[in-house]
Design a protein around this motif. Structure first.
Motif: not given
Length: 457
Positions: A130-145
Motif C-alpha cells: 500500500g505504501s508503494l501504491l501511495v508513493v506511485i500515485a503521488a509521483l504520477a499526480g506530481g508528474g501530471y501536474g
C-alpha cells in the motif's frame, strides 16, 4: 505505522512540489512577461496533484487491506483449527490482530497466539504494498501536474474549483452525518415499535423496561413519566431559575453597567457556559442536593430523598443562564437607540423605558434565547444522573426523585445488554422523541430570530 510515515513523506513531497512549481512559474513569468495565473496558484495546483491522488490511494487501500490480510491469515496452516462458527472465528482473529499490533496483549484463546505472527507478517507485507501504491500515485499526480506548468494554464481556476469542491465536501459531510443519525434512530426505533405500540409508548404511564420479558410489552413501556420528568426539570424548574437571572443580568449589563464593569462581569458570566456538565453534576449531588434534603426535612417531610427534581433543576438553571443572558443581551443591544432616546425625551424614566420600550422590542430575540436554552436543558444528562434519581414518577412535588429521557437512555445502553431486545431498543425510541422535540424547539427559535432580525435590518 508505515502508512503514517508514508503520508508524512507525501505531504513533504507536496511541499517540495509547491516550491518547485512556484519557482518554475516565476521563471516562466520572467521569460514571457505575462501569465494567466500567479506563480502561487501553480504551486498549489502542483501540491494538490501530489497530495490528492496519494490520499485517494491511501483511502482505497485502507478499505481493502483488512480483507486481504484476513484472507492471507486464513490461508495459513494454523488457521485450519479455527472454529466454523463465524462469531468465534471473528473473536479469535480480533485477538490475533490485537497481539500482532501489541505483543504484550493477552489472548483468551491459544489459537490467537499462533495466528498473531502470520497476521503481523501479512500486515507488514500489505502495508508495504500500500505504501508503494501511495508513493506511485503521488509521483504520477506530481508528474501530471508538472506537465501543466505553462504560461497560459488557468491554475487559479483549477485551484479555486478544488477549494470549492473541498468546501462542498465538508458541507455534505455535516449533512450526511445528520441524515445518518436520523436514519439510525428511525431504523432502531422502528424495530422497537414493531413490538410495542407507539400509542402505548407515548401515552402509557408505567415505565418498567426491566419487565420486558412479560407477555404484554405495552404495559411496561409507557414513557409519559419520562417525558414529564424531562419537561418538569429542564423546562419548568430550570427555566424558573435561568429566565429571571439571565434576563436581569442582560438588562443590567446593557443598560446600567459602565463599560469597565461590563468588560469584567460579562466574561465571568459566560464562564458558566464553559464549565463541564459533570462538574455541575458533582456540585448538584454533593452541595445542592443535601441542602434541599435538609430543607425538605425542616418543612416536615418524612424521609426526604437526597435525589430530587429541584436539586437537578436549580443547578441546570444556573448552567444555562449564559444562554438566556447572551441572547437577551444581543437582542437588547440590537434595538435602535432612537427608540430609547425618544422614550426618555418624552419624560419616561429609565426603568419605564426598559419595561415598555426595550423589552417589547427585544422580545423575539429573548424568546429565541429561551427556546434554545430549553432545548439545551432537556438534553442534559450528567446533572440528572447525579442529582435527579432514577424513579419514573408522575409528580409535581419538586422534592421527589424523578428521571428523564436522557437518564434512561444512559441506563438502557450501558452495561451488558442484549442489543436486539425491546428494553435496549426503547432507548432509540426515546432518543427519536427527544430529537424531534429539540428539533422543533430549534426551528421555532431560528424563526423567531429571523423575524427579529428582519424587524431592525
Amino acid at each position: 505505522m508505515i502508512f503514517t510515515a508514508v503520508l508524512l513523506a507525501v505531504f513533504g513531497l507536496g511541499l517540495v512540489g509547491w516550491f518547485a512549481a512556484r519557482a518554475r512559474a516565476r521563471l516562466l513569468y520572467t521569460g514571457r512577461g505575462s501569465m494567466h495565473s500567479m506563480p502561487g496558484y501553480h504551486g498549489w495546483h502542483m501540491a494538490l496533484w501530489i497530495v490528492a491522488p496519494a490520499l485517494l490511494a491511501w483511502g482505497v487501500w485502507s478499505a481493502i487491506m483488512p480483507g486481504l490480510v484476513e484472507s492471507a491469515v486464513l490461508a495459513d496452516p494454523a488457521a485450519a483449527q479455527l472454529p466454523p462458527d463465524a462469531m468465534n472465528r471473528a473473536a479469535i482473529l480480533a485477538d490475533a490482530n490485537a497481539i500482532a499490533s501489541n505483543p504484550d496483549a493477552v489472548a483468551f484463546n491459544p489459537l490467537s497466539n499462533a495466528l498473531a505472527e502470520p497476521m503481523r507478517a501479512a500486515q507488514q507485507r500489505f502495508g508495504l504494498i500500500g505504501s508503494l501504491l501511495v508513493v506511485i500515485a503521488a509521483l504520477a499526480g506530481g508528474g501530471y501536474g508538472f506537465t501543466k506548468l505553462r504560461a497560459g494554464f488557468p491554475a487559479r481556476t483549477q485551484v479555486e474549483r478544488a477549494v470549492l469542491g473541498l468546501l462542498l465536501t465538508a458541507s455534505l459531510m455535516a449533512i450526511l452525518t445528520t441524515f445518518g443519525i436520523v436514519a439510525s434512530l428511525v431504523f432502531e426505533a422502528g424495530l422497537f415499535f414493531r413490538d410495542v405500540s407507539p400509542i402505548a409508548f407515548l401515552t402509557g404511564t408505567h415505565w418498567a423496561p426491566g419487565n420486558a420479558a412479560g407477555a404484554d410489552l405495552n404495559e411496561n413501556f409507557g414513557a409519559v413519566p419520562l417525558f414529564w420528568g424531562t419537561i418538569y426539570i429542564g423546562a419548568v424548574i430550570a427555566m424558573l431559575v435561568a429566565i429571571p437571572l439571565g434576563l436581569m443580568s442582560a438588562i443590567y449589563l446593557t443598560q446600567y453597567a459602565s463599560g469597565r464593569i461590563r468588560k469584567i462581569l460579562k466574561p465571568i458570566l459566560e464562564i458558566l457556559a464553559g464549565i463541564p456538565t459533570v462538574v455541575y453534576g458533582y456540585f448538584a449531588a454533593l452541595t445542592v442536593a443535601p441542602i434541599i434534603r435538609d430543607f425538605a426535612g425542616s418543612m416536615g417531610m418524612a424521609n426526604p430523598s437526597t435525589e430530587s427534581a429541584l436539586a437537578a433543576g436549580l443547578v441546570m438553571g444556573v448552567m444555562i443562564i449564559p444562554f438566556v443572558s447572551s441572547m437577551a443581551d444581543d437582542a437588547l443591544a440590537a434595538v435602535p437607540r432612537a427608540m430609547s432616546d425618544g422614550s426618555l425625551a418624552l419624560g419616561a424614566t429609565k426603568s419605564e423605558t426598559i419595561k415598555k420600550v426595550l423589552l417589547p422590542a427585544a422580545l423575539p430575540g429573548i424568546v429565541a434565547g429561551v427556546m434554545l436554552a430549553i432545548s439545551r436543558a432537556i438534553g442534559e444528562t450528567m446533572i440528572v444522573v447525579m442529582a435527579a434519581g432514577a424513579a419514573a414518577r408522575l409528580s409535581v412535588n419538586p422534592f421527589d426523585s424523578m428521571t428523564t429521557v436522557t437518564y434512561q437512555i444512559v441506563q438502557l445502553l450501558t452495561g451488558d445488554q442484549e442489543f436486539n431486545s425491546p428494553k435496549t431498543l426503547s432507548a432509540f425510541a426515546l432518543g427519536l422523541v427527544l430529537f424531534i422535540v429539540t428539533l422543533i424547539l430549534n426551528i421555532i427559535a431560528l424563526r423567531v430570530v429571523k423575524r427579529f432580525r428582519e424587524a431592525y435590518d
